[in-house]
Enzyme design. Structure first.
Site, short mmCIF file in Angstrom:
data_model
loop_
_atom_site.label_atom_id
_atom_site.label_comp_id
_atom_site.label_asym_id
_atom_site.label_seq_id
_atom_site.Cartn_x
_atom_site.Cartn_y
_atom_site.Cartn_z
N HIS A 42 21.78 -37.15 -46.74
CA HIS A 42 22.27 -36.45 -45.55
C HIS A 42 21.46 -35.16 -45.38
CE1 HIS A 42 25.34 -39.20 -44.50
NE2 HIS A 42 26.11 -38.98 -45.57
N ALA A 43 21.70 -34.49 -44.26
CA ALA A 43 20.94 -33.27 -43.99
C ALA A 43 21.04 -32.29 -45.16
CB ALA A 43 21.42 -32.62 -42.70
N GLU A 44 22.22 -32.16 -45.73
CA GLU A 44 22.40 -31.28 -46.90
C GLU A 44 23.36 -31.91 -47.89
OE1 GLU A 44 20.73 -28.47 -47.04
OE2 GLU A 44 20.21 -28.14 -44.94
N THR A 45 23.12 -31.60 -49.17
CA THR A 45 24.10 -31.84 -50.22
C THR A 45 24.36 -30.50 -50.89
OG1 THR A 45 23.37 -34.12 -50.57
CG2 THR A 45 24.61 -33.07 -52.35
N CYS A 73 22.87 -22.69 -45.44
CA CYS A 73 23.37 -23.88 -44.73
C CYS A 73 24.83 -23.65 -44.36
CB CYS A 73 23.24 -25.14 -45.57
SG CYS A 73 23.88 -26.60 -44.70
#
Length: 269
Positions: A42-45, A73
């Site tokens: 995903h875009a961020e973890t 983020c």
């Protein structure tokens, strides 16, 4: 290790911006964190662990895209705060120690969460040669967003232009450290939002981010100045879409939204 997928800046599943969230006893080595983020894809973890009591922060927090660690983020911070509150791991406002300083997430009785982030410093710049062609629209204004974001904020003609963008992501990568925030005034504020945006971050492995909390630390001061109000709502017009409430408080920007846990499981590797 428990792993959760949380949709942030939305009140319903399968909308907003999904983030992986892992609560750890301590951070793993950087290579392992990056491998997990790539697997989640995903875009961020977000990775967080509790800190000893009595300090300036309650939890340490780091964010990784599938390609790299980032300095800030918003949606993964919101997702982490949501997990902490819904699982009972933390009650009340939570202070996160991050690469961007201490960030506070405060829950409300209605289930929403407000993030306290540093306001991005905006510096008007000339449009770089080729950015209009790469974005697919002529800029009306271009601003540098400072080191925490590393983006160019680009205002275009109108909401329809933002929604119709089909940029050349490879060409966009040459024009900023992280990417491009494209924005315009809302066509009809009666729909419940004041401005629209889309965010393209090819340099960190994200062609288009669904809903970007950090970008709103630049969008909030930009549109608050133009619209003459500190309290606004931004709509990120990606295919998944999501809304971010913003309140400009000088050097700090408050970002408000909701989150929904959609997957919970165990990381076996």
């Amino acid at each position: 290790m428990r792993i959760r997928i949380v949709d942030a800046f939305t009140d319903r599943p399968f909308a907003g911006n999904p983030a992986g969230v892992l609560l750890l006893d301590a951070f793993l080595d950087d290579d392992r964190l990056q491998q997990v983020a790539l697997e989640v894809n995903h875009a961020e973890t977000a990775f967080a662990h509790r800190l000893p009591g009595g300090g300036e922060a309650d939890w340490a927090l780091r964010w990784f895209t599938p390609a790299t660690e980032v300095a800030m983020c918003g949606h993964a911070t919101l997702a982490t705060a949501h997990v902490l509150h819904t699982t009972g791991a933390h009650e009340g406002p939570v202070r996160f120690a991050t690469r961007s300083g201490v960030l506070v997430a405060s829950p409300a009785a209605d289930g929403s969460i407000t993030l306290d982030f540093p306001t991005a410093p905006l510096t008007p710049v000339d449009a770089p040669a080729g950015v209009a062609e790469a974005l697919g629209a002529e800029p009306r204004a271009v601003l540098d967003t400072g080191p925490n974001l590393g983006d160019l904020l680009v205002e275009v003609a109108d909401e329809k232009t933002v929604r119709a963008l089909t940029p050349d992501h490879r060409a966009l990568a040459a024009h900023s450290e992280r990417g491009i925030i494209a924005t315009a005034r809302a066509e009809d504020p009666a729909r419940g939002y004041d401005y629209v945006s889309r965010c393209f971050f090819p340099n960190v492995g994200i062609d288009e981010d669904p809903v970007t909390g950090s970008a709103h630390t630049a969008l909030a001061p930009y549109w608050s100045r133009l619209l003459g109000r500190p309290d606004l709502t931004g709509l990120q017009a990606s295919p998944r879409s999501g809304r971010v409430r913003t309140e400009l408080r000088g050097e700090r920007t408050l970002l408000g939204g909701r989150a929904v846990t959609v997957i919970e499981g165990e990381l076996l590797a």
